[in-house]
Structures are given as C-alpha cells and as structure tokens.
Scaffold this motif. Structure first.
Motif, PDB file in Angstrom:
ATOM      1  N   LYS A 156      -8.236  -5.155  -4.886  1.00  0.00           N
ATOM      2  CA  LYS A 156      -8.486  -3.912  -5.607  1.00  0.00           C
ATOM      3  C   LYS A 156      -9.378  -2.971  -4.797  1.00  0.00           C
ATOM      4  N   THR A 157     -10.410  -3.510  -4.171  1.00  0.00           N
ATOM      5  CA  THR A 157     -11.324  -2.694  -3.374  1.00  0.00           C
ATOM      6  C   THR A 157     -10.614  -2.099  -2.164  1.00  0.00           C
ATOM      7  N   VAL A 158      -9.822  -2.913  -1.493  1.00  0.00           N
ATOM      8  CA  VAL A 158      -9.074  -2.435  -0.331  1.00  0.00           C
ATOM      9  C   VAL A 158      -8.085  -1.351  -0.762  1.00  0.00           C
ATOM     10  N   ARG A 159      -7.418  -1.565  -1.884  1.00  0.00           N
ATOM     11  CA  ARG A 159      -6.460  -0.572  -2.389  1.00  0.00           C
ATOM     12  C   ARG A 159      -7.151   0.757  -2.639  1.00  0.00           C
ATOM     13  N   LYS A 160      -8.316   0.708  -3.253  1.00  0.00           N
ATOM     14  CA  LYS A 160      -9.051   1.946  -3.540  1.00  0.00           C
ATOM     15  C   LYS A 160      -9.465   2.662  -2.254  1.00  0.00           C
ATOM     16  N   GLU A 161      -9.877   1.900  -1.255  1.00  0.00           N
ATOM     17  CA  GLU A 161     -10.242   2.499   0.029  1.00  0.00           C
ATOM     18  C   GLU A 161      -9.031   3.153   0.688  1.00  0.00           C
ATOM     19  N   LEU A 162      -7.895   2.487   0.632  1.00  0.00           N
ATOM     20  CA  LEU A 162      -6.676   3.046   1.220  1.00  0.00           C
ATOM     21  C   LEU A 162      -6.222   4.302   0.483  1.00  0.00           C
ATOM     22  N   GLU A 163      -6.405   4.327  -0.819  1.00  0.00           N
ATOM     23  CA  GLU A 163      -6.042   5.520  -1.587  1.00  0.00           C
ATOM     24  C   GLU A 163      -6.885   6.727  -1.174  1.00  0.00           C
ATOM     25  N   ILE A 164      -8.111   6.478  -0.761  1.00  0.00           N
ATOM     26  CA  ILE A 164      -8.963   7.562  -0.281  1.00  0.00           C
ATOM     27  C   ILE A 164      -8.492   8.018   1.102  1.00  0.00           C
ATOM     28  N   LEU A 165      -8.210   7.052   1.976  1.00  0.00           N
ATOM     29  CA  LEU A 165      -7.760   7.376   3.329  1.00  0.00           C
ATOM     30  C   LEU A 165      -6.390   8.056   3.340  1.00  0.00           C
ATOM     31  N   TYR A 166      -5.488   7.547   2.520  1.00  0.00           N
ATOM     32  CA  TYR A 166      -4.109   8.046   2.500  1.00  0.00           C
ATOM     33  C   TYR A 166      -3.840   8.683   1.142  1.00  0.00           C
ATOM     34  N   ASN A 167      -4.364   9.886   0.988  1.00  0.00           N
ATOM     35  CA  ASN A 167      -4.306  10.580  -0.288  1.00  0.00           C
ATOM     36  C   ASN A 167      -2.978  11.320  -0.481  1.00  0.00           C
ATOM     37  N   LYS A 168      -2.942  12.188  -1.462  1.00  0.00           N
ATOM     38  CA  LYS A 168      -1.731  12.942  -1.805  1.00  0.00           C
ATOM     39  C   LYS A 168      -1.203  13.748  -0.632  1.00  0.00           C
ATOM     40  N   ASP A 169      -2.094  14.269   0.208  1.00  0.00           N
ATOM     41  CA  ASP A 169      -1.647  15.036   1.367  1.00  0.00           C
ATOM     42  C   ASP A 169      -0.709  14.219   2.258  1.00  0.00           C
ATOM     43  N   PHE A 170      -0.980  12.917   2.391  1.00  0.00           N
ATOM     44  CA  PHE A 170      -0.119  12.081   3.215  1.00  0.00           C
ATOM     45  C   PHE A 170       1.269  11.956   2.597  1.00  0.00           C
ATOM     46  N   GLY A 171       1.341  11.812   1.290  1.00  0.00           N
ATOM     47  CA  GLY A 171       2.641  11.753   0.619  1.00  0.00           C
ATOM     48  C   GLY A 171       3.401  13.051   0.774  1.00  0.00           C
ATOM     49  N   ASP A 172       2.706  14.174   0.587  1.00  0.00           N
ATOM     50  CA  ASP A 172       3.338  15.482   0.773  1.00  0.00           C
ATOM     51  C   ASP A 172       3.819  15.644   2.208  1.00  0.00           C
ATOM     52  N   PHE A 173       2.992  15.205   3.150  1.00  0.00           N
ATOM     53  CA  PHE A 173       3.343  15.325   4.562  1.00  0.00           C
ATOM     54  C   PHE A 173       4.574  14.485   4.887  1.00  0.00           C
ATOM     55  N   GLU A 212      -1.347  21.698   4.648  1.00  0.00           N
ATOM     56  CA  GLU A 212      -0.831  22.969   5.192  1.00  0.00           C
ATOM     57  C   GLU A 212      -1.108  23.091   6.682  1.00  0.00           C
ATOM     58  N   ALA A 213      -2.287  22.698   7.116  1.00  0.00           N
ATOM     59  CA  ALA A 213      -2.635  22.770   8.535  1.00  0.00           C
ATOM     60  C   ALA A 213      -1.759  21.827   9.358  1.00  0.00           C
ATOM     61  N   ALA A 214      -1.535  20.620   8.854  1.00  0.00           N
ATOM     62  CA  ALA A 214      -0.681  19.653   9.565  1.00  0.00           C
ATOM     63  C   ALA A 214       0.762  20.148   9.597  1.00  0.00           C
ATOM     64  N   LYS A 215       1.218  20.685   8.497  1.00  0.00           N
ATOM     65  CA  LYS A 215       2.573  21.243   8.422  1.00  0.00           C
ATOM     66  C   LYS A 215       2.736  22.362   9.443  1.00  0.00           C
ATOM     67  N   ASN A 216       1.769  23.266   9.511  1.00  0.00           N
ATOM     68  CA  ASN A 216       1.832  24.374  10.456  1.00  0.00           C
ATOM     69  C   ASN A 216       1.841  23.888  11.901  1.00  0.00           C
ATOM     70  N   LYS A 217       1.077  22.849  12.187  1.00  0.00           N
ATOM     71  CA  LYS A 217       1.058  22.277  13.535  1.00  0.00           C
ATOM     72  C   LYS A 217       2.435  21.714  13.885  1.00  0.00           C
ATOM     73  N   VAL A 218       3.051  21.014  12.963  1.00  0.00           N
ATOM     74  CA  VAL A 218       4.383  20.453  13.202  1.00  0.00           C
ATOM     75  C   VAL A 218       5.395  21.577  13.434  1.00  0.00           C
ATOM     76  N   LEU A 219       5.348  22.608  12.619  1.00  0.00           N
ATOM     77  CA  LEU A 219       6.273  23.734  12.785  1.00  0.00           C
ATOM     78  C   LEU A 219       6.077  24.418  14.135  1.00  0.00           C
ATOM     79  N   GLU A 220       4.834  24.504  14.572  1.00  0.00           N
ATOM     80  CA  GLU A 220       4.532  25.066  15.887  1.00  0.00           C
ATOM     81  C   GLU A 220       5.134  24.191  16.992  1.00  0.00           C
ATOM     82  N   MET A 221       5.007  22.885  16.853  1.00  0.00           N
ATOM     83  CA  MET A 221       5.567  21.952  17.825  1.00  0.00           C
ATOM     84  C   MET A 221       7.093  22.074  17.876  1.00  0.00           C
ATOM     85  N   ILE A 222       7.711  22.224  16.724  1.00  0.00           N
ATOM     86  CA  ILE A 222       9.168  22.365  16.673  1.00  0.00           C
ATOM     87  C   ILE A 222       9.603  23.649  17.372  1.00  0.00           C
ATOM     88  N   LYS A 223       8.885  24.722  17.153  1.00  0.00           N
ATOM     89  CA  LYS A 223       9.216  26.007  17.795  1.00  0.00           C
ATOM     90  C   LYS A 223       9.208  25.877  19.316  1.00  0.00           C
TER      91      LYS A 223
END
Length: 90
Positions: free
Chosen positions: A16-33, A76-87
């Motif tokens: 449970k503790t490890v899961r909670k730590e991972l949820e902090i590290l890999y938050n909603k932004d990671f899922g969106d990304f 948004e910043a990570a998305k923009n970086k990826v789009l820049e790389m693709i360009k």
C-alpha cells in the motif's frame, strides 16, 4: 498506465505504501501523456517511413529529459516538447 505491486502476502502494508508513492510519482499527467503518445505513435507510423528515424524519435519520447519536463512542468510542456521534436523530423 498500470503498475502492479505485490509482496506476495508478506506485507500488504508495504504494498500500500509503495502504491501511494508511485501514484505521486506517476500522476494523472503521465496517463494523459501516454494517451497523447499513443496518438503521436500512430501518426508517426503513417508519416515517418524511415523506421530507424521513427524508432529513435519514439524512444526519445520516453527519455529522462521528457520525464523531467513532465514531472517539473506538466503535461502541456511535455506535449509541446514532443511536438517540437516531431516538427524537426517531419
């Protein structure tokens, strides 16, 4: 993204503790990304015919640099970086 944690019954509390730590590290932004990357991967498969260039670019999307941007500046910043790389490639 799905990450499984198990202590094989040795300590559910530690799981449970490890899961909670991972949820902090890999938050909603990671899922969106990841959803965004799925779309970009499909696009690149159709548009970048050179498989080595495409593979190199896709690997860069999972780099420490991109993870750092995602963690420190958000989706948004990570998305923009990826789009820049693709360009630069396309």
């Amino acid at each position: 993204m799905t990450i499984a944690i198990s202590t094989s019954g040795a300590s559910p509390a530690i799981s449970k503790t490890v899961r909670k730590e991972l949820e902090i590290l890999y938050n909603k932004d990671f899922g969106d990304f990841l959803c965004f990357l799925m779309q970009m991967r499909k696009k690149l498969i159709g548009e970048v015919k050179d498989s080595k260039k495409r593979e190199r670019l896709l690997k860069e999307f999972g780099s420490k640099e991109i993870f750092s941007i995602l963690r420190n500046k958000g989706f948004e910043a990570a998305k923009n970086k990826v789009l820049e790389m693709i360009k630069q490639i396309c």
